[in-house]
Each structure stands twice: as structure tokens, then as C-alpha cells.
Design an enzyme around this catalytic site. Structure first.
Site, PDB file in Angstrom:
ATOM      1  CG  LEU A   2     -29.570 -29.986 -24.135  1.00 34.33           C
ATOM      2  CD1 LEU A   2     -28.616 -30.776 -25.149  1.00 34.33           C
ATOM      3  CD2 LEU A   2     -30.922 -29.441 -24.998  1.00 34.33           C
ATOM      4  CD  GLU A   3     -21.673 -30.167 -20.889  1.00 32.15           C
ATOM      5  OE1 GLU A   3     -20.919 -29.921 -20.222  1.00 32.15           O
ATOM      6  OE2 GLU A   3     -21.529 -31.139 -21.742  1.00 32.15           O
ATOM      7  CB  ILE A   4     -26.825 -25.236 -23.469  1.00 37.10           C
ATOM      8  CG1 ILE A   4     -28.066 -26.098 -23.787  1.00 37.10           C
ATOM      9  CG2 ILE A   4     -26.784 -24.105 -24.464  1.00 37.10           C
ATOM     10  CD1 ILE A   4     -29.570 -25.136 -23.110  1.00 37.10           C
TER      11      ILE A   4
END
Length: 714
Positions: A465-467
Site C-alpha cells: 500500500l503506497e501512502i
């Protein structure tokens, strides 16, 4: 000082409780003298009835000292071999004891930990949901060097041992029992008592104190490796390994080689020495160092919160809202429900929302059918998802994720309609792969609570998951987004808000470079195959077909219209022109329409004959240049992201590139690749490529600084 606590009871049973320095027991410099001295003491005992090995830690034993192993250089290999052989010799002394030896496995027993268990006559595991049992060394570029390959092959036979050795499969106690890895599973508070009961029950039973491989006439299950059935199995496994690793990861090949020898004509002790040689031969390799650095140390840093803002208490999402029940929204809903989070899944119609929920039902039914989940558990998970078309149903959610079309006006509209429904201090997450978070947050009443959450498709399988932090995104919001990622068992990286962020920006460079090569006149099949042979999961042209040529072109045009990209500065004009022509003049949109760089049918795929129009007979290029152009573009873009602050850490870049965008696993990620290639050598190669193919290959300043200072990226 750490110790192996030694206690002999009135029945003559010795219990050794491993309690080494540090959070876990491990095969480090402290281990061997403790192990050897303990065996000396056991062998000197009088009236000994049996031995129990257990642990004072939460885990039974964690395995080898990876810091030590990744530091091994070629001139140290022989010393390591002697050390490994010395440890194995103590294990053999244990196996030759005239009394029964039990492994009382109170927690995870992985790698070297399970190898200790294999050198015991009987293995009892506590019924503990956190316990995993297996030999995962291959996932770090290593092989089980403490006897694990040989013993497991002899114990289970070649076919049954392959998933544990070649794939590094780790299993729960119940599954370990079913697979034959252990003998019993008991309640944790009964484990030591049960170990003593078993020891007393087999007194005088010679078979109970003799290992299978030391039993006269013992036959390996499934027969020797020279049997026709196993020879076919070995050939199939070898072909499978090459397809999976492209010959770039030597560990699984060496494991198969050891298994073949161990199950062949050599005796047990010879097979053990052969295993030791193969093990130590892996340790100085760049592949091994890369995989250990990123897949163990890097993963621990990332999941441990190295990039999470400090000083903010941990949080949990209690109620999640998802806008859009399409491919991404339904995958997020499944992941959240599996983590026990109540989900409100909204779409334009309740029928569309129900279809989104049906995706979870399909995945759960598959689990039930495979015996991986009970029907009751399935129903409970499914019950956490509420499909709806009503806006008010999202009232009180502490996190709302919009997963609607990748269009600014659509995202702006759903934000305006739903943001006020958030719980007090709730946060808003936009699932976008390219649109700037700062721009999307301009319509927010609380831009500090607005964050980008870039999930990868399919969400249920992709672990990253790229925040994305917008200009006004608060540290508290980033920390809460990080905690949500861990709550749904994703690995989070936190990146800055640049065009394409980190992952989309970086994956785009290698794809467009492959297209540039075809536009220059080179054979597209050759380009696609050579990109696969760098270790990437699929060829770049095949990948572009999967993500859709039209989507990539539309995103590019949108970014140009928004002023995010200047077409005059385009580094791959030939590729851009080619893609535009493929869409406008030939209707080649990608695999979804059956027409991209390949033609797709039920029979498979074939290269589109129309690509011949771009072929040039005088186009000449080496295989090495093709591969380096594709790989180096992604590596260089990663370095630029680090230089610009888009990446907050080297570990985020390495882990993100492997888990999210198909960096070859053997490289340890795009930035780690530079470390073992050699920063100075890498810079010189970049300069060569820049001179031949253009300034996009020019080394960035961050690389020049590291070369000048003679330091690696860490």
C-alpha cells in the site's frame, strides 16, 4: 549473558530452555558454544532418561544470524563451512544419544529452529496461532544449511518435501502435523508435561531413539531420486524453477540438487557435507546479500514503522466506508473484512454494490472449499460488508476511501458529497495511482486529514500500500493511514506527492523504454523476452497490454493537460508517438479488447503483425543494452525519487519496488541493485548508456555524491 538453562528432574529427564541474548534465539556466535557445552553435559549424565528442548522466548528459535551471513565474503567461506559442519556434528551427537529427545515447540520454529527440531526424535508443538513451522531460507536467497534439506527429504520424500524446501512454505501447527513435520499438537500449558509423558512411555524402545535415517533398511518415502517417477518429478521441478527464476536465483536450484543427491546413492552423512558446501557457496553472492537486505531487514524496517511519523499513538479503523464497488473497491472491502473491520460498500446502485460484495463471497467460498476457512468464519466475514447506494449509510465512518474512476472531476464530486459524513477527525483516503493528492485535497474541508492510498491490483493478492502525503497532509493522518495498512496486513510505504508518486512513476519508465526500443525498429518479441530475462515477472510489452495502452496514454494526456508534464521535455518521444498511432489508427487498446502489442484469443497470444511497420533492418543493439536500458531506467528513477524526497527511505524504495512494481527479486529492489552492482561501476555504465541513447540515462547527483563519498545507499 544468555544461556541454555539446564534442569534435570527426579525422573532423570533433562529440560534445556534456550534463552539467548536478544529478543530471539538464533544461530549466531553465541549459539555454538552453548549448544556444544550443553551436549557435553548431557553426554556426561548418569541415569538419563530423556532430553527436552524448549525456549524461554515467544518464539522457539528464529534461525540463522542474517547479519553475519550477509557479511560473508569469498575468503571467509571455508571458515563458515567449518563452523556449519561443527554445528551439524553436535546435532549428530544428539541424534546418537541412547535416550529419546523431544522438541517442545512453544512458538515459531523456522529455518535453523526447525532444523534443531528435526534432529530430535519427537516434535510436539503448542497450539499457538502465532506459531509457524518451516524452512523459509529459499525466500532470502539461502538454503537450509543445518541439515534441513537432507533430513526433510529423508523424512517426507522428494515430492512432499519440495513445497517446504523449494518454496519456503511456512505452516501452522495443525498443518505441520498433517504434513508430517511434527508428531503432536497440544495446549501450550500441557506441552512440557506431554513431552515428559512421551519420554517415559518409550523407555527401552530402541526404535523411539533411532532417527529414520539411522534405521537399518529405512526407505525414503516415494523412493530414491533415481526412480523413474522421481526422475520425471525432478525434471519438472527444474523446468518450473527456471521459468520462475530465469536462472537468476541459485538457491532453489542448489536445493533441488541436494535433494537429488540426498535421495540418491550417497549416505546420510555425505549428503550432509554436500549440503554444507552448497549452503556456504550461496553466502557471498550478490543475489543472497540483496535478498537478505531487502526481504528481511528492509521489510522489518518498513513494517516496523521506520517511515511512520513518530510520537503519534497507534490507531485502528473501527468502521470503513468505500466509495466504488469496482475492481479496486471490492478488493479493499475484502481485505478490510478479512481483518475484522466493518465495511460500508457504496456504489451508484445497490446492485453494483452487491456485485462488489459478491467478490468477497467468491474468494471466501474458495477458501472454504480448500479447507482454509470454516463456513461459520466465512459467514462472519461476509457479514461485515454492507452494500448500499445510500449516502447516509456512510455516516460515522472513521475512514472513507474513494475508489472511483481516475478522473479529477469524479473524485471531486464524491468528496463534496461524502466528506461531511466522516466521524469526528475521520480521514479521507483517495485510491489513485497518478493524480496529485495536493490537487485532490483542494476541495476538502480538512486537507490535513486527506491522504493518498494507492492500492495495487488485485488488492486481495498484492501486499503493498503506497501512502501519499499531500502538501497539507498531517503527520497524524499519515500515522493513522500507516496503522490502517498494517491492520489489513499490507506493507505500507510513505511517499511524497509528485507526478506518479513513486511506483507509477517508476514502473512507467521501464515500460516506455521497452516501447522506445520497438519504435527504434528492434524486434518486439526479443525486447519482451529480454525484459523477462532481467528477472521481471512479465515482459514489458505484455505488461503494458495488461494495464491497457489506452489507459497509459489517457493518463499521460491528462497530466499534460494539468500542466504536470511538459511534452517538449519528453524523454521517449518515439514511444509516445508509437502508442498514439497504435490507438488512433489501429484501435490497439490492450488485452481487455484483445488487441495490443499482442493479439489475444482463446488459443493464447501472438505478436501483432502490424508491428512490422516499425521494424528497421539496420537496427542493431546488444542483448545487454536492451536489458540495461529497461532495468536502469527504473533504477535511475528510484534514485531520483530518493534525491527529490519522494521516497523517505532506501528501504521504502526497495520494498516498494519488489512488492508493487515487479523489480527483479534477485536485485533486492531497484536501489539495493546499485549497492551490489557497485555505485562507481553503475555510474560509469549510466554514462555509457547516456552517450549512446540519451540524457535520460545520465547519473543523478545523488549517485555522484555516493560515489565521491564511497558509500552505499542505506
Amino acid at each position: 549473558m544468555g544461556e541454555f538453562a539446564y534442569e534435570k528432574d527426579a525422573d532423570g529427564i533433562v529440560t534445556i530452555t534456550m534463552d539467548m541474548d536478544g529478543p530471539v534465539n538464533a544461530m549466531n556466535a553465541q549459539f555454538w558454544p552453548l549448544f556444544s557445552d550443553t551436549m557435553d553435559r548431557i553426554e556426561a549424565e548418569k541415569d538419563l532418561k530423556g532430553v527436552i528442548w524448549t525456549s524461554a522466548k515467544d518464539t522457539f528459535f528464529a534461525g540463522g544470524d542474517l547479519n553475519m551471513l550477509k557479511s560473508i565474503e569469498p575468503d571467509q567461506v571455508e571458515d563458515l563451512f567449518n563452523s556449519v559442519e561443527a554445528t551439524k556434528a553436535v546435532m549428530r551427537r544428539q541424534e546418537k544419544l541412547p535416550v529419546p529427545v523431544v522438541a517442545a515447540i512453544n512458538g515459531a520454529a523456522l529455518g535453523g529452529g526447525y532444523e534443531i527440531c528435526l534432529a530430535c526424535n519427537y516434535r510436539i508443538a503448542a497450539d499457538n496461532p502465532k506459531t509457524k513451522i518451516g524452512l523459509p531460507e529459499v525466500t532470502l536467497g539461502l538454503l537450509p544449511g543445518g541439515g534441513g534439506v537432507v533430513r526433510l527429504t529423508w523424512l517426507l520424500g522428494m515430492e512432499a518435501a519440495m513445497p517446504f524446501l523449494l518454496e519456503g512454505r511456512q505452516v501452522s501447527p495443525d498443518k505441520a502435523l498433517k504434513a508430517g513435520l511434527i508428531h503432536e499438537v497440544v495446549p501450550a500449558d500441557r506441552m512440557l508435561a506431554r513431552a515428559k509423558e512421551w519420554i517415559l512411555s518409550v523407555q527401552g524402545d530402541e526404535a523411539a531413539v533411532t532417527q529414520p535415517w539411522d534405521t537399518k533398511g529405512y526407505r525414503i518415502p516415494g523412493g530414491p531420486s533415481t526412480s523413474p517417477k522421481n526422475m520425471t518429478r525432478i525434471a519438472g521441478a527444474a523446468a518450473m524453477l527456471f521459468k520462475k527464476t530465469r536462472g537468476l536465483m541459485p538457491a532453489p536450484v542448489k536445493i533441488l540438487d541436494i535433494m537429488t543427491e540426498a535421495a540418491g546413492k550417497v549416505d546420510f552423512d555425505t549428503a550432509q557435507r554436500y549440503e554444507s558446501r552448497k549452503f556456504v557457496s550461496l553466502t557471498p553472492l550478490a543475489t543472497t546479500k540483496n535478498m537478505i537486505e531487502t526481504l528481511f531487514f528492509g521489510m522489518n524496517k518498513v513494517n516496523g514503522g521506520a517511515s511512520r511519523p513518530k510520537g503519534i499513538p497507534p490507531s485502528k479503523v473501527e468502521r470503513l466506508g468505500i466509495l466504488g464497488a469496482g475492481m479496486m473497491g471490492q478488493g479493499i472491502a475484502y481485505s478490510a473484512a478479512m481483518a475484522g473491520i466493518p465495511v460500508v460498500l457504496k456504489d451508484m446502485t445497490v446492485e453494483a454494490a452487491e456485485r462488489g460484495k459478491a467478490y468477497t463471497a467468491k474468494l471466501l467460498d474458495k477458501r472454504v472449499k480448500q479447507g482454509r476457512m470454516s463456513a461459520e468464519k466465512r459467514d462472519a466475514v461476509l457479514g461485515l460488508i454492507t452494500p448500499t447506494d445510500k449516502t447516509d449509510d456512510l455516516k460515522g465512518c472513521d475512514l472513507i476511501i474513494e475508489a472511483v474512476f481516475e478522473k479529477i472531476d469524479v473524485k471531486d464530486a464524491v468528496l463534496a458529497e461524502h466528506e461531511s459524513l466522516l466521524a469526528e477527525n475521520g480521514i479521507w483516503g483517495s485510491n489513485t495511482s497518478t493524480l496529485p493528492i495536493t490537487r485532490l485535497a483542494t476541495g476538502s474541508a480538512r486537507p490535513e486529514n486527506f491522504v493518498g492510498l494507492h492500492f495495487f491490483s488485485p488488492v486481495d493478492k498484492m501486499p503493498l500500500l503506497e501512502i501519499i502525503a499531500g502538501e497539507k497532509t498531517s503527520d497524524e493522518t499519515l500515522a493513522r493511514a500507516f496503522d490502517f495498512a498494517r491492520q489489513i496486513r499490507k506493507t505500507p510505504i510513505i511517499v511524497g506527492d509528485s507526478t506518479g508518486f513513486y511506483t507509477s512513476r517508476t514502473i512507467g519508465t521501464k515500460i516506455i523504454e521497452a516501447v522506445e526500443l520497438v519504435a527504434e525498429g528492434h524486434d518486439p518479441v526479443r525486447v519482451d523476452n529480454l525484459s523477462r530475462l532481467t528477472g521481471m515477472p512479465t515482459g514489458m510489452l505484455s505488461l503494458l497490454d495488461e494495464v491497457q495502452i489506452k489507459l497509459v496514454v489517457d493518463i499521460y494526456n491528462t497530466q499534460v493537460e494539468m500542466g504536470l508534464l511538459d511534452p517538449e521535455q519528453e524523454q521517449n518521444p518515439g514511444a509516445r508517438a508509437m502508442l498514439a498511432e497504435m490507438i488512433s489508427q489501429h484501435g490497439r487498446h490492450g488485452r481487455a479488447t484483445g488487441k495490443g502489442f499482442y493479439d489475444y484469443s482463446e488459443e493464447g497470444k501472438t505478436i501483432w503483425p502490424g508491428l512490422a511497420a516499425w521494424r528497421k533492418e539496420d537496427a542493431r543493439i546488444s542483448d545487454e543494452d536492451i536489458q540495461d536500458r529497461i532495468l536502469f531506467r527504473a533504477v535511475l528513477e528510484s534514485l531520483r525519487c530518493l534525491e527529490e524526497g519522494v521516497l523517505r527511505s532506501v528501504a521504502d524504495g526497495n520494498v516498494g519496488s519488489i512488492l508493487g512494481i515487479g523489480a527483479p527479486v534477485h536485485t533486492g529492489g531497484y536501489i539495493q541493485f546499485v549497492n551490489t552492482y557497485g555505485p562507481e561501476r553503475f555510474m560509469k555504465r549510466c554514462e555509457e548508456l547516456a552517450a549512446k541513447y540519451g540524457p535520460r540515462f545520465a547519473p543523478p547527483e545523488i549517485l555522484k555524491r555516493h560515489v565521491a563519498e564511497n558509500r552505499a545507499f542505506a
